[in-house]
Design an enzyme around this catalytic site. Sequence first.
Site, mmCIF file in Angstrom:
data_model
loop_
_atom_site.group_PDB
_atom_site.id
_atom_site.type_symbol
_atom_site.label_atom_id
_atom_site.label_comp_id
_atom_site.label_asym_id
_atom_site.label_seq_id
_atom_site.Cartn_x
_atom_site.Cartn_y
_atom_site.Cartn_z
ATOM 1 N N ARG A 105 50.679 125.480 94.359
ATOM 2 C CA ARG A 105 50.082 124.474 93.496
ATOM 3 C C ARG A 105 50.073 123.115 94.175
ATOM 4 O O ARG A 105 51.101 122.632 94.640
ATOM 5 C CB ARG A 105 50.856 124.381 92.172
ATOM 6 C CG ARG A 105 50.205 123.458 91.153
ATOM 7 C CD ARG A 105 50.893 123.510 89.812
ATOM 8 N NE ARG A 105 52.165 122.806 89.799
ATOM 9 C CZ ARG A 105 52.779 122.388 88.694
ATOM 10 N NH1 ARG A 105 52.231 122.632 87.519
ATOM 11 N NH2 ARG A 105 53.936 121.758 88.753
ATOM 12 N N ASP A 201 62.362 123.676 88.437
ATOM 13 C CA ASP A 201 61.526 124.512 89.301
ATOM 14 C C ASP A 201 62.189 125.874 89.446
ATOM 15 O O ASP A 201 63.209 126.014 90.116
ATOM 16 C CB ASP A 201 61.368 123.846 90.674
ATOM 17 C CG ASP A 201 60.354 124.566 91.544
ATOM 18 O OD1 ASP A 201 60.513 125.790 91.752
ATOM 19 O OD2 ASP A 201 59.403 123.929 92.023
ATOM 20 N N ASP A 204 62.643 127.295 93.116
ATOM 21 C CA ASP A 204 63.712 126.627 93.863
ATOM 22 C C ASP A 204 65.087 127.048 93.366
ATOM 23 O O ASP A 204 66.001 127.297 94.156
ATOM 24 C CB ASP A 204 63.568 125.112 93.757
ATOM 25 C CG ASP A 204 62.465 124.570 94.662
ATOM 26 O OD1 ASP A 204 62.152 125.230 95.668
ATOM 27 O OD2 ASP A 204 61.923 123.496 94.370
#
Length: 210
Positions: A105, A201, A204
Amino acid sequence: MSRELLTIINHPLLEHKMAIIRNKLTDTKTFRENLNEIGSLVTYEITRDLETKPVIVETPIASTTCQMLAKEVVIVPILRAGLGMVDGIHTVIPTAKIGHIGLWRDETTLTPHEYYLKLPPFIDQATVLIVDPMLATGGSANAAIDQVKKRGAKDIRFVGLVGAPEGVKAIHDKHPDVHIYLVKLDSHLNEIGYIVPGLGDCGDRLFGTK
């Protein structure tokens, strides 16, 4: 927003595990384990209406008619974060085949860009589970749905963890035939496209890259 094809999966165990993975102090190992377990738990709901076919089975006592899945199931995680739920789903449906779609993205435009795609050849005859824990803007989900539809898929379900109303609306507007399954529908997206309150996230946190 239409809620006809939106299912929020409620269960005390899911509530407990959601509290763990939302917590910013949860370590990578614990985050990964709970995300995997959530994948297993939601599988019972997302497959509740799968088609079955009758088969004759010989028990140790006699013949009987049983039901087995009528179609193949294909799990398609959106890389990277989608991988975190695949093993949990596959544990419950070990005969399922697994495809992959890679999307990144653009953090400025929030537009998804495809960099990898590998799908089974019979996807047009299968029930396809597109898996991504986070349904934010809906851009990546819609791009993945576009790709499997180009290859003839008709029975498509989006399987997520946390979603925002904006993402749900984006899928419903573009693909009103796709059923969305979430554990939580959160409040909204912030100015940089993150779900609020969300869990950060997911990729992550899953792989320890931040």
